[in-house]
Design a protein around this motif. Structure first.
Motif, PDB file in Angstrom:
ATOM      1  N   UNK A 105      51.261  69.905  52.823  1.00 14.16           N
ATOM      2  CA  UNK A 105      52.304  70.411  53.710  1.00 14.16           C
ATOM      3  C   UNK A 105      51.881  70.412  55.171  1.00 14.16           C
ATOM      4  N   UNK A 106      50.575  70.291  55.419  1.00  8.19           N
ATOM      5  CA  UNK A 106      50.076  70.292  56.797  1.00  8.19           C
ATOM      6  C   UNK A 106      50.140  68.878  57.373  1.00  8.19           C
ATOM      7  N   UNK A 107      50.219  68.810  58.705  1.00 16.10           N
ATOM      8  CA  UNK A 107      50.244  67.499  59.358  1.00 16.10           C
ATOM      9  C   UNK A 107      48.879  66.829  59.175  1.00 16.10           C
ATOM     10  N   UNK A 108      48.883  65.504  59.057  1.00 21.25           N
ATOM     11  CA  UNK A 108      47.645  64.774  58.802  1.00 21.25           C
ATOM     12  C   UNK A 108      46.667  64.914  59.979  1.00 21.25           C
ATOM     13  N   UNK A 109      47.190  64.972  61.211  1.00 18.64           N
ATOM     14  CA  UNK A 109      46.294  65.146  62.373  1.00 18.64           C
ATOM     15  C   UNK A 109      45.580  66.485  62.302  1.00 18.64           C
ATOM     16  N   UNK A 110      46.320  67.495  61.821  1.00 18.06           N
ATOM     17  CA  UNK A 110      45.762  68.843  61.721  1.00 18.06           C
ATOM     18  C   UNK A 110      44.575  68.845  60.752  1.00 18.06           C
ATOM     19  N   UNK A 111      44.802  68.218  59.590  1.00 24.20           N
ATOM     20  CA  UNK A 111      43.744  68.134  58.585  1.00 24.20           C
ATOM     21  C   UNK A 111      42.550  67.375  59.137  1.00 24.20           C
ATOM     22  N   UNK A 112      42.811  66.236  59.774  1.00 25.27           N
ATOM     23  CA  UNK A 112      41.731  65.384  60.270  1.00 25.27           C
ATOM     24  C   UNK A 112      40.911  66.110  61.334  1.00 25.27           C
ATOM     25  N   UNK A 139      28.634  70.084  71.121  1.00 25.79           N
ATOM     26  CA  UNK A 139      29.472  71.038  71.856  1.00 25.79           C
ATOM     27  C   UNK A 139      30.619  70.298  72.538  1.00 25.79           C
ATOM     28  N   UNK A 140      30.283  69.143  73.169  1.00 20.81           N
ATOM     29  CA  UNK A 140      31.300  68.360  73.872  1.00 20.81           C
ATOM     30  C   UNK A 140      32.342  67.815  72.896  1.00 20.81           C
ATOM     31  N   UNK A 141      31.858  67.324  71.762  1.00 19.53           N
ATOM     32  CA  UNK A 141      32.755  66.764  70.743  1.00 19.53           C
ATOM     33  C   UNK A 141      33.709  67.841  70.217  1.00 19.53           C
ATOM     34  N   UNK A 142      33.162  69.032  69.996  1.00 17.15           N
ATOM     35  CA  UNK A 142      33.979  70.153  69.506  1.00 17.15           C
ATOM     36  C   UNK A 142      35.056  70.527  70.522  1.00 17.15           C
ATOM     37  N   UNK A 143      34.657  70.510  71.800  1.00 15.40           N
ATOM     38  CA  UNK A 143      35.595  70.879  72.852  1.00 15.40           C
ATOM     39  C   UNK A 143      36.729  69.860  72.929  1.00 15.40           C
ATOM     40  N   UNK A 148      42.304  68.563  71.803  1.00 13.54           N
ATOM     41  CA  UNK A 148      43.224  67.640  71.128  1.00 13.54           C
ATOM     42  C   UNK A 148      44.140  68.406  70.175  1.00 13.54           C
ATOM     43  N   UNK A 149      43.550  69.311  69.390  1.00 16.35           N
ATOM     44  CA  UNK A 149      44.339  70.103  68.436  1.00 16.35           C
ATOM     45  C   UNK A 149      45.370  70.944  69.184  1.00 16.35           C
ATOM     46  N   UNK A 150      44.954  71.472  70.335  1.00 16.48           N
ATOM     47  CA  UNK A 150      45.838  72.314  71.131  1.00 16.48           C
ATOM     48  C   UNK A 150      47.030  71.506  71.664  1.00 16.48           C
TER      49      UNK A 150
END
Ligand SMILES: [Zn+2]
Length: 266
Positions: A105-112, A139-143, A148-150
């Motif tokens: 039910x979640x968007x694929x981008x969200x899961x990824x 740290x940079x990758x996480x940010x 992106x998620x936001x």
């Protein structure tokens, strides 16, 4: 159909073990102040360049019996184990996706995006446990992933930004106080850096919950270490693993804990 599903699961898992292998290189080279974008992998013992066929995740380690082809010295099992965990995680999460209506039910981008965040956090944890560092690359990758998620969620930026301001102010304040009282650095800068993407992802109020949990879990382990005589009072204990664990717990169970806690109060 089953064959198709199995091949997809295998491809996804193999990709994860390649990513795990790359993250291990990032950790190893960051710990030695080397660049990880340049140069091929070398044996840690004899420094001979590793051929591509000796650098295949999981397989090469097994075929070589966990030893370097040239000097026959042991290759750290941490590499093999983390690639194995990555591979199994791939299979398990693929199956979880196929059989879970909730996940579908979640968007694929969200899961990824959130899966990648979780995956990177595992390796940040491994880095801190091994070398007491959290690579800036992670740290940079996480940010980047958090932002992106936001953007993709198109929700308000207000709460995540408040959460980042709160946690950085809190940890700066704490490390300032600690350095005044203990006359040395008690909190690493790496921990504060890590809190920036973490609190952005967790947003408000889960960030407070995660800081609270990190101190509880950290305090518990510090006490165990003191009792077991492994650490002396005032000795450095890695804090990032507790921040990461607490963030993972808050991300998944945050709402439930929050409700339970306030149900308790009122
Ligand atoms: Zn060697």
């Amino acid at each position: 159909m089953l064959f198709y599903e199995l091949s997809l699961a295998f491809l996804f898992s193999f990709f994860l073990s390649i990513l795990a292998s790359f993250f291990n290189v990032v950790i190893y080279r960051t710990a030695r102040d080397e660049s990880f974008s340049k140069g091929r992998s070398k044996c840690e013992k004899c420094h001979k360049q590793i051929a591509w066929y000796d650098n295949i995740p999981l397989l090469s380690f097994l075929l070589l019996g966990g030893k370097c082809r040239y000097c026959h010295k042991k290759i750290s099992a941490v590499y093999f184990l983390s690639e194995l965990v990555a591979f199994l995680l791939g299979i398990v999460s693929y199956l979880a996706y196929v059989y879970s209506p909730f996940l579908q039910g979640l968007a694929i981008w969200q899961l990824a995006v959130y899966f990648l965040i979780f995956f990177i956090l595992m390796f940040a944890l491994l880095a801190d446990l091994q070398y007491l560092i959290v690579p800036d690359f992670f740290v940079a990758l996480l940010l980047v992933l958090a932002i992106l998620a936001q953007i993709l969620s198109s929700e308000s930026w207000f709460l995540p930004i408040i959460a980042v301001f709160f946690s950085t102010a809190f940890f700066y304040g704490l490390s300032f106080l600690a350095s005044k009282i203990l006359k040395k650095d008690a909190l690493g800068m790496g921990d504060i850096k890590l809190m920036i993407p973490l609190s952005f992802i967790l947003s408000w109020p889960k960030t407070i919950l995660s800081i609270f949990l990190a101190f509880i879990i950290g305090g518990f382990f510090a006490m165990l270490a003191l009792i077991a005589g492994k650490k002396k009072f005032g000795q450095v204990l890695p804090f990032a693993p507790f921040l990461i664990l607490a963030a993972m717990i808050s991300f998944i169970f945050g709402e439930a804990i929050w409700k339970w806690y306030f149900g308790f109060l009122f």
